[in-house]
Write an enzyme that holds these catalytic residues in place. Structure first.
Site, short mmCIF file in Angstrom:
data_model
loop_
_atom_site.label_atom_id
_atom_site.label_comp_id
_atom_site.label_asym_id
_atom_site.label_seq_id
_atom_site.Cartn_x
_atom_site.Cartn_y
_atom_site.Cartn_z
N HIS A 34 0.86 -1.18 0.00
CA HIS A 34 0.00 0.00 0.00
C HIS A 34 0.90 1.24 0.00
CE1 HIS A 34 1.08 0.16 4.22
NE2 HIS A 34 0.63 -1.07 4.37
N HIS A 37 4.09 1.29 2.11
CA HIS A 37 5.26 0.57 1.61
C HIS A 37 5.98 1.39 0.54
CE1 HIS A 37 2.92 -3.07 2.95
NE2 HIS A 37 4.10 -3.33 3.46
N GLN A 61 6.05 -15.73 12.11
CA GLN A 61 5.58 -14.58 12.87
C GLN A 61 4.06 -14.59 13.07
OE1 GLN A 61 7.30 -11.76 9.82
NE2 GLN A 61 5.56 -10.50 10.42
N SER A 186 -2.31 -2.75 5.65
CA SER A 186 -3.06 -3.81 4.94
C SER A 186 -4.32 -4.16 5.72
CB SER A 186 -2.23 -5.08 4.80
OG SER A 186 -0.88 -4.80 4.73
N ARG A 187 -4.25 -3.97 7.05
CA ARG A 187 -5.40 -4.35 7.89
C ARG A 187 -6.61 -3.47 7.65
NH1 ARG A 187 -2.48 -5.84 13.47
NH2 ARG A 187 -0.55 -6.57 12.58
O1 PAF Z 1 6.62 -5.59 8.49
C1 PAF Z 1 6.53 -6.62 7.80
O2 PAF Z 1 5.91 -6.63 6.72
C2 PAF Z 1 7.15 -7.91 8.29
O3 PAF Z 1 7.06 -8.03 9.67
C3 PAF Z 1 8.62 -8.09 7.83
C4 PAF Z 1 9.54 -7.02 8.39
C5 PAF Z 1 8.67 -8.05 6.31
C6 PAF Z 1 9.15 -9.45 8.30
O4 PAF Z 1 8.40 -10.50 7.78
#
Ligand code: PAF
Length: 282
Positions: A34, A37, A61, A186-187
């Site tokens: 988005h 980024h 994660q 994104s949320r």
């Molecule tokens: O912020 C993110 O999109 C993720 O946590 C990252 C830093 C790409 C790690 O997977």
């Protein structure tokens, strides 16, 4: 923009870049890009000759109760955005490349990772630190760019880089916001039209709390209570609302001057996070 999907091709491309004496800026992502980024890509372009970005939806994660399968995949749109913003190389590794068997190593930055989002998402930051260190080792960038919207993630990564003496400059980029203050995320896609109207209350509440801290007329406990009440009144369910120091994200004391308020709140299906960093003058 070149696209590579494995480590051999990645190294080959990056060796050619370095052989020309060029520097590399890295923007790791999980895709579904988005405007936030794209700000990171633009900042990366200013910091080095060639911008490398990665898209990898990192399984470590995500918690057991979090649906990694539901994470939006928008590769073709992401590629168009990256090309338009000047990304030179896109790395698209898969699970086998990132977590080869035997997969026995994890990276843990202690203390910081158990607070705030870490307390409601146990293990999340171990997954983040692990994948980011793996990506850093694969890409070996000169600079890496992260959004300050994820202030805790930024602090975890910066601490890891400092503690492990990684020769990478970590750059934080201010949160991109819609005109009404809602942080790009994104949320936000999970919000209904009605919820979208209410969502900016999170940042407005952070702003009010920051003003209250600066004026030094109320205790942090009172500011926090009033903020949580304001969120509830607007229809958000606060997960946490914490006034912390910027250094190690522990609760701020009366003596701390560089503060950050970190907040997460549920709104419908979305869990929104945001923060505000500021200085309190004595
Ligand atoms: O912020 C993110 O999109 C993720 O946590 C990252 C830093 C790409 C790690 O997977």
């Amino acid at each position: 923009m070149k696209v590579v999907e494995n480590l051999i091709d990645l190294r080959c491309e990056l060796n050619a870049v370095r052989a020309q004496g060029k520097t590399i800026a890295f923007v790791p992502t999980m895709g579904n890009l988005h405007e936030g980024h794209l700000k990171l890509i633009k900042r990366a372009r200013e910091s080095a000759d060639v911008v490398v970005s990665s898209i990898f939806i990192n399984p470590t994660q995500f918690g057991e109760n979090e649906d990694i399968g539901a994470y939006p995949k928008t590769l073709e749109a992401d590629k168009k955005h990256l090309i338009a913003d000047g990304c030179g190389l896109l790395y698209l590794p898969n699970n086998e490349i990132m977590y080869p068997e035997p997969d026995l190593t994890r990276v843990e930055v202690s203390n910081i990772t158990t607070l705030h989002c870490g307390s409601s998402r146990p293990g999340h930051f171990v997954g983040v630190a692990t994948v980011v260190l793996k990506l850093f080792n694969q890409v070996q960038p000169n600079t890496a760019v992260f959004g300050l919207k994820d202030f805790q993630q930024f602090t975890v990564i910066k601490t890891m880089v400092e503690n492990l003496f990684l020769p990478i400059e970590i750059i934080g980029v201010d949160t991109g916001r819609a005109e009404d203050g809602l942080a790009h995320s994104s949320r936000n896609n999970y919000l209904t039209a009605e919820e979208r109207e209410v969502a900016p209350t999170l940042y407005a509440t952070l702003q009010q709390a920051a003003e209250d801290c600066k004026s030094q007329t109320k205790s942090h406990a009172l500011i926090t209570r009033e903020a949580k009440e304001a969120l509830h009144a607007a229809g958000l369910t606060p997960d946490y609302f914490n006034i912390s120091n910027q250094h190690d994200l522990e609760p701020a004391t009366e003596h701390d001057t560089k503060l950050v308020i970190l907040a997460a709140a549920y709104l419908g299906k979305a869990r929104l996070i945001d923060n505000i960093a500021f200085e309190v003058l004595g």
